[in-house]
Write an enzyme that holds these catalytic residues in place. Sequence first.
Site, PDB file in Angstrom:
ATOM      1  N   SER A 194     -46.763   5.666  26.630  1.00 47.25           N
ATOM      2  CA  SER A 194     -45.619   6.589  26.591  1.00 47.25           C
ATOM      3  C   SER A 194     -45.420   7.046  25.145  1.00 47.25           C
ATOM      4  O   SER A 194     -45.763   6.301  24.212  1.00 47.25           O
ATOM      5  CB  SER A 194     -44.355   5.870  27.055  1.00 47.25           C
ATOM      6  OG  SER A 194     -43.216   6.672  26.808  1.00 47.25           O
ATOM      7  N   TYR A 196     -38.263  -1.397  28.235  1.00 46.92           N
ATOM      8  CA  TYR A 196     -39.281  -0.406  28.609  1.00 46.92           C
ATOM      9  C   TYR A 196     -40.077   0.015  27.379  1.00 46.92           C
ATOM     10  O   TYR A 196     -41.317  -0.009  27.380  1.00 46.92           O
ATOM     11  CB  TYR A 196     -38.612   0.821  29.252  1.00 46.92           C
ATOM     12  CG  TYR A 196     -39.593   1.923  29.577  1.00 46.92           C
ATOM     13  CD1 TYR A 196     -40.387   1.862  30.721  1.00 46.92           C
ATOM     14  CD2 TYR A 196     -39.747   3.023  28.732  1.00 46.92           C
ATOM     15  CE1 TYR A 196     -41.300   2.860  31.019  1.00 46.92           C
ATOM     16  CE2 TYR A 196     -40.665   4.026  29.022  1.00 46.92           C
ATOM     17  CZ  TYR A 196     -41.436   3.948  30.171  1.00 46.92           C
ATOM     18  OH  TYR A 196     -42.353   4.929  30.466  1.00 46.92           O
TER      19      TYR A 196
HETATM   20  N1  LIG Z   1     -42.378  10.224  33.940  1.00 45.71           N
HETATM   21  C1  LIG Z   1     -42.219  10.073  32.648  1.00 45.71           C
HETATM   22  O1  LIG Z   1     -41.361  10.699  32.011  1.00 45.71           O
HETATM   23  C2  LIG Z   1     -43.134   9.125  31.897  1.00 45.71           C
HETATM   24  C3  LIG Z   1     -43.159   9.192  30.509  1.00 45.71           C
HETATM   25  C4  LIG Z   1     -43.966   8.307  29.808  1.00 45.71           C
HETATM   26  C5  LIG Z   1     -44.739   7.373  30.496  1.00 45.71           C
HETATM   27  N2  LIG Z   1     -44.687   7.336  31.854  1.00 45.71           N
HETATM   28  C6  LIG Z   1     -45.493   6.298  32.544  1.00 45.71           C
HETATM   29  O2  LIG Z   1     -46.272   6.880  33.559  1.00 45.71           O
HETATM   30  C7  LIG Z   1     -46.526   5.903  34.567  1.00 45.71           C
HETATM   31  C8  LIG Z   1     -46.259   6.503  35.947  1.00 45.71           C
HETATM   32  O3  LIG Z   1     -44.869   6.754  36.075  1.00 45.71           O
HETATM   33  P1  LIG Z   1     -44.299   7.992  36.895  1.00 45.71           P
HETATM   34  O4  LIG Z   1     -43.565   8.845  35.930  1.00 45.71           O
HETATM   35  O5  LIG Z   1     -45.334   8.594  37.747  1.00 45.71           O
HETATM   36  O6  LIG Z   1     -43.168   7.215  37.772  1.00 45.71           O
HETATM   37  P2  LIG Z   1     -42.945   7.083  39.355  1.00 45.71           P
HETATM   38  O7  LIG Z   1     -42.962   8.409  40.015  1.00 45.71           O
HETATM   39  O8  LIG Z   1     -41.734   6.235  39.485  1.00 45.71           O
HETATM   40  O9  LIG Z   1     -44.244   6.263  39.839  1.00 45.71           O
HETATM   41  C9  LIG Z   1     -44.395   4.893  39.557  1.00 45.71           C
HETATM   42  C10 LIG Z   1     -45.500   4.329  40.449  1.00 45.71           C
HETATM   43  O10 LIG Z   1     -45.665   2.942  40.120  1.00 45.71           O
HETATM   44  C11 LIG Z   1     -45.669   2.194  41.331  1.00 45.71           C
HETATM   45  N3  LIG Z   1     -45.150   0.847  41.104  1.00 45.71           N
HETATM   46  C12 LIG Z   1     -44.034   0.488  40.422  1.00 45.71           C
HETATM   47  N4  LIG Z   1     -43.858  -0.848  40.495  1.00 45.71           N
HETATM   48  C13 LIG Z   1     -44.875  -1.344  41.244  1.00 45.71           C
HETATM   49  C14 LIG Z   1     -45.230  -2.643  41.687  1.00 45.71           C
HETATM   50  N5  LIG Z   1     -44.492  -3.727  41.387  1.00 45.71           N
HETATM   51  N6  LIG Z   1     -46.340  -2.770  42.446  1.00 45.71           N
HETATM   52  C15 LIG Z   1     -47.082  -1.705  42.774  1.00 45.71           C
HETATM   53  N7  LIG Z   1     -46.794  -0.443  42.376  1.00 45.71           N
HETATM   54  C16 LIG Z   1     -45.696  -0.270  41.625  1.00 45.71           C
HETATM   55  C17 LIG Z   1     -44.778   2.995  42.289  1.00 45.71           C
HETATM   56  O11 LIG Z   1     -45.128   2.708  43.622  1.00 45.71           O
HETATM   57  P3  LIG Z   1     -44.158   1.945  44.690  1.00 45.71           P
HETATM   58  O12 LIG Z   1     -42.745   2.302  44.329  1.00 45.71           O
HETATM   59  O13 LIG Z   1     -44.608   2.469  46.009  1.00 45.71           O
HETATM   60  O14 LIG Z   1     -44.462   0.513  44.492  1.00 45.71           O
HETATM   61  C18 LIG Z   1     -45.171   4.424  41.933  1.00 45.71           C
HETATM   62  O15 LIG Z   1     -46.310   4.799  42.643  1.00 45.71           O
HETATM   63  C19 LIG Z   1     -45.642   4.701  34.234  1.00 45.71           C
HETATM   64  O16 LIG Z   1     -46.407   3.707  33.581  1.00 45.71           O
HETATM   65  C20 LIG Z   1     -44.629   5.285  33.272  1.00 45.71           C
HETATM   66  O17 LIG Z   1     -44.084   4.324  32.393  1.00 45.71           O
HETATM   67  C21 LIG Z   1     -43.920   8.191  32.573  1.00 45.71           C
END
Ligand SMILES: NC(=O)c1ccc[n+]([C@@H]2O[C@H](COP(=O)([O-])OP(=O)(O)OC[C@H]3O[C@@H](n4cnc5c(N)ncnc54)[C@H](OP(=O)(O)O)[C@@H]3O)[C@@H](O)[C@H]2O)c1
Length: 246
Positions: free
Chosen positions: A138, A151
């Site tokens: 991130s 986080y």
């Molecule tokens: N969106 C942003 O602004 C942003 C910015 C910087 C970094 N990121 C990083 O990008 C990555 C993806 O995030 P996103 O933005 O796509 O968020 P998201 O839409 O909330 O997706 C998160 C994914 O992680 C899975 N997950 C969470 N906990 C889990 C567990 N215990 N076991 C298995 N699967 C799990 C969820 O699946 P289930 O709920 O079905 O388990 C979901 O598919 C993360 O590492 C996040 O920190 C995001």
Amino acid sequence: MKTTGNTVLITGGTSGIGKAFAQHFLGRGNTVIICGRRNDRLEELKARYPDLVTIQCDLIEAASRENLVRRAIQECPDLNMLINNAGIQLTADLTNPIDLSSVEREIVTNLIAPIHLSSLVVEQLRGRAEPAIVNISSGLAYTPIAFMPVYCATKAAVHSWSLSLRKQLENTGIRVYEIAPPSVDSELGHERRENRDQTHGGMPVNEFINEAIKALESNTLQAAIGQAASMMDQRDALFERLNSHF
Ligand SMILES: NC(=O)c1ccc[n+]([C@@H]2O[C@H](COP(=O)([O-])OP(=O)(O)OC[C@H]3O[C@@H](n4cnc5c(N)ncnc54)[C@H](OP(=O)(O)O)[C@@H]3O)[C@@H](O)[C@H]2O)c1
């Protein structure tokens, strides 16, 4: 990195960045395995993309992580890429006693699970064509936002561990990539919102995926996308400036 003809395990493919990566890779002739806790989402995606391999798991549990890797290799013996994408984003009030279970959940999901999963796939990836581990960190790895202290700390640790993993694996042929997203419009941090589908703004997810794929294709081992780029560059410049005196 070539982005066609791979067999890719993406953690957290049920929404947001992981789902968009899965759709992109499927459309480019890759075999894709996704996982997540929500079975309804996995079933929905499997119905839409019959070639997609879906495995339900909860990355909090070590046994579930081991089962995920075992099944992924069993079903897709050519596995050559792991994308450590799954993550959660919680707030924490440090002026009061913390909720320890939330802190542990966030650290295990964002940091311990990727460390464990990577160690479990090294043997499989070694010797495959263009093997790779891609860690999603991130922009907040480089400068924290104080209301999500744990986080941000997990993401700083993902960055640090990615450097060490890259170094340790340099003679195995396995390339270690880190991609630092900016704010991306996904379900992340939905616990803070009234409705899970409510947008929190940020870069459209497909725009992010296009930039991330460009970075992977140009073999940029550490790529920060959009606004995350200036966060990483300013921190790197400060590091250079400080250390040039010694
Ligand atoms: N969106 C942003 O602004 C942003 C910015 C910087 C970094 N990121 C990083 O990008 C990555 C993806 O995030 P996103 O933005 O796509 O968020 P998201 O839409 O909330 O997706 C998160 C994914 O992680 C899975 N997950 C969470 N906990 C889990 C567990 N215990 N076991 C298995 N699967 C799990 C969820 O699946 P289930 O709920 O079905 O388990 C979901 O598919 C993360 O590492 C996040 O920190 C995001």
